[in-house]
Motif scaffolding. Structure first.
Motif, short mmCIF file in Angstrom:
data_model
loop_
_atom_site.label_atom_id
_atom_site.label_comp_id
_atom_site.label_asym_id
_atom_site.label_seq_id
_atom_site.Cartn_x
_atom_site.Cartn_y
_atom_site.Cartn_z
N VAL A 54 0.66 -0.97 -0.21
CA VAL A 54 0.18 -0.11 0.41
C VAL A 54 0.89 1.14 0.46
CG1 VAL A 54 -1.69 1.50 1.26
CG2 VAL A 54 -1.88 -1.38 0.87
N PHE A 55 0.59 1.60 -1.08
CA PHE A 55 1.93 3.12 -1.02
C PHE A 55 0.59 4.57 -0.80
CE2 PHE A 55 3.94 0.08 -3.13
CZ PHE A 55 5.08 1.01 -2.64
N ALA A 127 8.08 -0.36 -5.81
CA ALA A 127 7.22 -0.68 -5.86
C ALA A 127 7.15 -1.72 -7.36
CB ALA A 127 5.86 0.10 -6.77
N TYR A 128 8.15 -1.90 -7.58
CA TYR A 128 8.42 -2.05 -9.45
C TYR A 128 8.45 -4.08 -8.97
CZ TYR A 128 8.36 1.94 -11.88
OH TYR A 128 7.56 3.72 -12.11
N ALA A 129 8.64 -4.02 -7.59
CA ALA A 129 8.66 -5.35 -7.33
C ALA A 129 7.39 -5.63 -6.62
CB ALA A 129 9.90 -5.96 -5.96
N VAL A 132 0.65 -6.26 -7.94
CA VAL A 132 0.15 -4.82 -7.75
C VAL A 132 1.05 -3.75 -6.76
CG1 VAL A 132 -2.63 -4.57 -7.33
CG2 VAL A 132 -1.83 -6.45 -8.69
N VAL A 133 0.06 -2.60 -6.53
CA VAL A 133 0.40 -1.76 -5.49
C VAL A 133 -1.83 -0.84 -5.00
CG1 VAL A 133 2.24 -1.16 -5.81
CG2 VAL A 133 0.90 0.31 -6.77
N TYR A 134 -1.37 -0.78 -3.94
CA TYR A 134 -2.78 0.08 -3.77
C TYR A 134 -2.48 0.94 -3.46
CZ TYR A 134 -3.80 -5.13 -3.47
OH TYR A 134 -4.37 -6.03 -3.77
N VAL A 135 -3.20 2.32 -4.22
CA VAL A 135 -2.88 3.49 -3.89
C VAL A 135 -4.35 4.08 -3.24
CG1 VAL A 135 -0.80 4.06 -5.27
CG2 VAL A 135 -2.98 4.31 -6.66
N SER A 136 -4.96 5.60 -2.66
CA SER A 136 -5.52 6.20 -2.31
C SER A 136 -6.53 6.14 -3.63
CB SER A 136 -5.37 7.90 -2.17
OG SER A 136 -6.49 8.07 -1.69
N GLY A 137 -8.08 6.12 -3.47
CA GLY A 137 -8.58 5.91 -4.84
C GLY A 137 -9.14 7.52 -5.05
N GLY A 138 -9.00 8.15 -4.20
CA GLY A 138 -9.32 9.80 -3.99
C GLY A 138 -10.33 10.49 -2.68
N PHE A 142 -10.99 4.34 0.51
CA PHE A 142 -11.60 3.74 -1.13
C PHE A 142 -9.53 3.93 -1.24
CE2 PHE A 142 -11.97 5.09 -5.63
CZ PHE A 142 -12.47 3.90 -6.22
N ASP A 143 -9.74 2.40 -2.14
CA ASP A 143 -8.24 2.07 -2.60
C ASP A 143 -8.17 1.70 -3.60
OD1 ASP A 143 -7.09 3.32 -0.16
OD2 ASP A 143 -5.21 1.50 -0.25
N ILE A 144 -7.26 1.85 -4.17
CA ILE A 144 -7.22 1.00 -6.12
C ILE A 144 -5.97 0.50 -5.83
CG2 ILE A 144 -6.61 1.71 -8.54
CD1 ILE A 144 -8.49 4.77 -7.74
N GLY A 145 -6.29 -0.93 -7.10
CA GLY A 145 -5.13 -1.58 -6.90
C GLY A 145 -5.03 -1.94 -8.46
N LEU A 146 -3.45 -1.74 -8.83
CA LEU A 146 -2.76 -1.79 -9.99
C LEU A 146 -1.78 -1.98 -10.10
CD1 LEU A 146 -2.99 2.54 -11.64
CD2 LEU A 146 -3.02 1.63 -9.10
N ALA A 147 -1.15 -2.07 -11.25
CA ALA A 147 0.08 -2.67 -11.98
C ALA A 147 1.21 -2.01 -11.03
CB ALA A 147 0.29 -3.19 -13.07
#
Length: 167
Positions: A54-55, A127-129, A132-138, A142-147
């Motif tokens: 989670v970032f 992050a590159y290892a 999926v990383v999770y960041v705030s969705g705004g 609410f978080d968003i997971g993406l490559a």
């Protein structure tokens, strides 16, 4: 349009930016506790993932403007490394009100995606290892997971070692 493999959650400028970019991502709403000591660690616990996945999105002031650092929630932003990456003498943490005005998000829910103004962005190399990383969705809760590569592409982030363990 992007596929959303899991979760519901609100439409935010972050999800709109990902949809426009055609990026596959997942939505992860959770019940936010306003008394949580750390929004990022709260998110990791609610999502059931390692905090290193989670970032958090942190804004810094370069003296000539703001910039974005994205680092794991279980660590800290190394201000000297951030300044070096940006090619400036030093940076300080941005005033929260300035961060909110610049991004269009509230502190604790600032997403690196879909900000009102495009800012120089740096993504921590850890992050590159990850797949999926999770960041705030705004929004808080609410978080968003993406490559990580997709996160870097959409935010136009550069890769650098800007995170450090909490001492």
């Amino acid at each position: 349009m992007a596929r959303r493999p899991s979760g519901d959650g609100p439409s935010t400028p972050a999800t709109v930016a990902l949809d426009r970019a055609g990026v596959t991502y997942s939505r992860h709403p959770y019940d936010h506790d306003p008394s949580a000591q750390s929004y990022g660690l709260e998110a990791a616990e609610a999502l059931g993932v390692d905090p290193a996945e989670v970032f958090k999105t942190l804004l810094v002031d370069t003296g000539a403007g703001l910039a974005v650092g994205i680092v794991p929630v279980d660590g800290q932003l190394d201000l000297k490394a951030m300044a070096s990456t940006l090619g400036v003498k030093s940076v300080t943490m941005a005033d929260p009100a300035a961060a909110e005005r610049s991004t269009g998000y509230v502190v604790g829910g600032i997403s690196p995606l879909g900000q009102k103004r495009s800012l120089p962005t740096v993504l921590d190399e850890t992050a590159y290892a990850l797949e999926v990383v999770y960041v705030s969705g705004g929004r808080r809760g609410f978080d968003i997971g993406l490559a990580p590569a997709d996160l870097a592409t959409v935010t136009r982030a550069v890769r650098s070692a800007i995170g450090r363990p909490v001492s």
